[in-house]
Scaffold this active site. Sequence first.
Site, PDB file in Angstrom:
ATOM      1  N   TRP A   1       0.822  -1.224   0.000  1.00 11.11           N
ATOM      2  CA  TRP A   1       0.000   0.000   0.000  1.00 11.11           C
ATOM      3  C   TRP A   1       0.845   1.259   0.000  1.00 11.11           C
ATOM      4  O   TRP A   1       0.348   2.337  -0.237  1.00 11.11           O
ATOM      5  CB  TRP A   1      -0.935  -0.003   1.218  1.00 11.11           C
ATOM      6  CG  TRP A   1      -2.030  -1.024   1.171  1.00 11.11           C
ATOM      7  CD1 TRP A   1      -2.244  -1.980   0.229  1.00 11.11           C
ATOM      8  CD2 TRP A   1      -3.090  -1.170   2.135  1.00 11.11           C
ATOM      9  NE1 TRP A   1      -3.364  -2.722   0.539  1.00 11.11           N
ATOM     10  CE2 TRP A   1      -3.905  -2.239   1.709  1.00 11.11           C
ATOM     11  CE3 TRP A   1      -3.426  -0.516   3.316  1.00 11.11           C
ATOM     12  CZ2 TRP A   1      -5.028  -2.661   2.420  1.00 11.11           C
ATOM     13  CZ3 TRP A   1      -4.547  -0.931   4.028  1.00 11.11           C
ATOM     14  CH2 TRP A   1      -5.341  -1.981   3.580  1.00 11.11           C
TER      15      TRP A   1
ATOM     16  N   GLU B   1      12.196   2.150  -3.292  1.00 14.19           N
ATOM     17  CA  GLU B   1      11.932   3.494  -2.748  1.00 14.19           C
ATOM     18  C   GLU B   1      12.696   3.700  -1.442  1.00 14.19           C
ATOM     19  O   GLU B   1      13.119   4.806  -1.130  1.00 14.19           O
ATOM     20  CB  GLU B   1      10.415   3.690  -2.564  1.00 14.19           C
ATOM     21  CG  GLU B   1       9.728   3.833  -3.923  1.00 14.19           C
ATOM     22  CD  GLU B   1       8.289   3.348  -3.970  1.00 14.19           C
ATOM     23  OE1 GLU B   1       7.676   3.168  -2.910  1.00 14.19           O
ATOM     24  OE2 GLU B   1       7.784   3.140  -5.093  1.00 14.19           O
TER      25      GLU B   1
ATOM     26  N   GLU C   1      11.624  -6.152  -8.960  1.00 12.99           N
ATOM     27  CA  GLU C   1      10.872  -4.973  -9.372  1.00 12.99           C
ATOM     28  C   GLU C   1      11.782  -4.031 -10.143  1.00 12.99           C
ATOM     29  O   GLU C   1      12.534  -3.257  -9.540  1.00 12.99           O
ATOM     30  CB  GLU C   1      10.331  -4.239  -8.140  1.00 12.99           C
ATOM     31  CG  GLU C   1       9.413  -5.086  -7.284  1.00 12.99           C
ATOM     32  CD  GLU C   1       8.529  -4.219  -6.387  1.00 12.99           C
ATOM     33  OE1 GLU C   1       7.308  -4.351  -6.513  1.00 12.99           O
ATOM     34  OE2 GLU C   1       9.047  -3.420  -5.602  1.00 12.99           O
TER      35      GLU C   1
ATOM     36  N   GLY D   1       1.631  -2.546  -6.179  1.00 13.17           N
ATOM     37  CA  GLY D   1       1.505  -1.244  -5.542  1.00 13.17           C
ATOM     38  C   GLY D   1       0.156  -0.626  -5.843  1.00 13.17           C
ATOM     39  O   GLY D   1      -0.852  -0.947  -5.206  1.00 13.17           O
ATOM     40  N   GLY D   2       0.112   0.246  -6.847  1.00 14.15           N
ATOM     41  CA  GLY D   2      -1.107   1.008  -7.158  1.00 14.15           C
ATOM     42  C   GLY D   2      -2.370   0.158  -7.242  1.00 14.15           C
ATOM     43  O   GLY D   2      -3.412   0.525  -6.679  1.00 14.15           O
TER      44      GLY D   2
HETATM   45  P1  PGA Z   1       3.305  -0.489  -8.696  1.00 21.83           P
HETATM   46  O1  PGA Z   1       4.317  -0.682  -7.463  1.00 21.83           O
HETATM   47  O2  PGA Z   1       2.483  -1.739  -8.788  1.00 21.83           O
HETATM   48  O3  PGA Z   1       2.471   0.721  -8.306  1.00 21.83           O
HETATM   49  O4  PGA Z   1       4.136  -0.245  -9.897  1.00 21.83           O
HETATM   50  C1  PGA Z   1       4.908  -1.913  -7.189  1.00 21.83           C
HETATM   51  C2  PGA Z   1       5.812  -1.796  -5.993  1.00 21.83           C
HETATM   52  O5  PGA Z   1       6.506  -0.773  -5.877  1.00 21.83           O
HETATM   53  O6  PGA Z   1       5.854  -2.693  -5.131  1.00 21.83           O
END
Ligand code: PGA
Length: 253
Positions: free
Chosen positions: A10, A99, A169, A236-237
């Site tokens: 999230w 991140e 990723e 993620g999104g």
């Molecule tokens: P995303 O993010 O699905 O929004 O591209 C994936 C993640 O960073 O785990």
Amino acid sequence: MRKNIVAGNWKMNTTVPEGVKLAEEVNEALKGIEPKCDVVICVPFTHLVSVNNVITEKGKLGLGAENCADHKSGAYTGEVSAPMVASTGAGYVILGHSERRQYYGETAETLREKVALALENGLTPIFCIGEVLAEREADKHFDVVKAQIVDGLFNLSAEDFGKIILAYEPVWAIGTGKTATDDQAQEMHAFIRQTIAEKYGKEVADNTSILYGGSCKPSNARQIFAKPDVDGGLIGGASLKCADFMGIVEAFD
Ligand code: PGA
């Protein structure tokens, strides 16, 4: 054998009431089905206890944090330790997300501490690896990913390594709408599995779940997950809307 897993990340989204509502929706949606994968939601620290309280489908829906500290306890203002995360009822923790590496300077050294503390406290690390666009364009993506695995994880015993979930990723695909192709994902996942096999042997490598992450959505999940070395996704999104997240869960059928 390795498991198929769809895990939501999230990130820094939703207030506690919004997050609880989203978790309730996912929990409710899982009641009616027998998913062909483990389903996990990784949520902000502030949400863990409240979200854990609304998960009734414990066998189908796991809970995780998005990070933990590299120390067990003490004078580290603002940090949240692995024992604290485990005490909420969570069973998983995302570690080394790009991140965190990029914006918070996480290094292989701090990640090794975090992994050790997560394992000591019974948490399953979802360990993220992946190259940035410039590294792929310079054809360095295999070297970069290998170094992240070697430096972050290869201090572990085979037994402990067997408790890790990996998430590949590619940074250029995260939140950009630009997904790796299924062939690009498969190529890297096979390379990752080969790297693990060289260190820990084929059996450990074959039993490691390797998730793909980066703009995964209901419309592309099936094709990516169909690849032999892709064992699910870190989302993620698309994990912020119950219908989208469940659409990805149902890509395993
Ligand atoms: P995303 O993010 O699905 O929004 O591209 C994936 C993640 O960073 O785990």
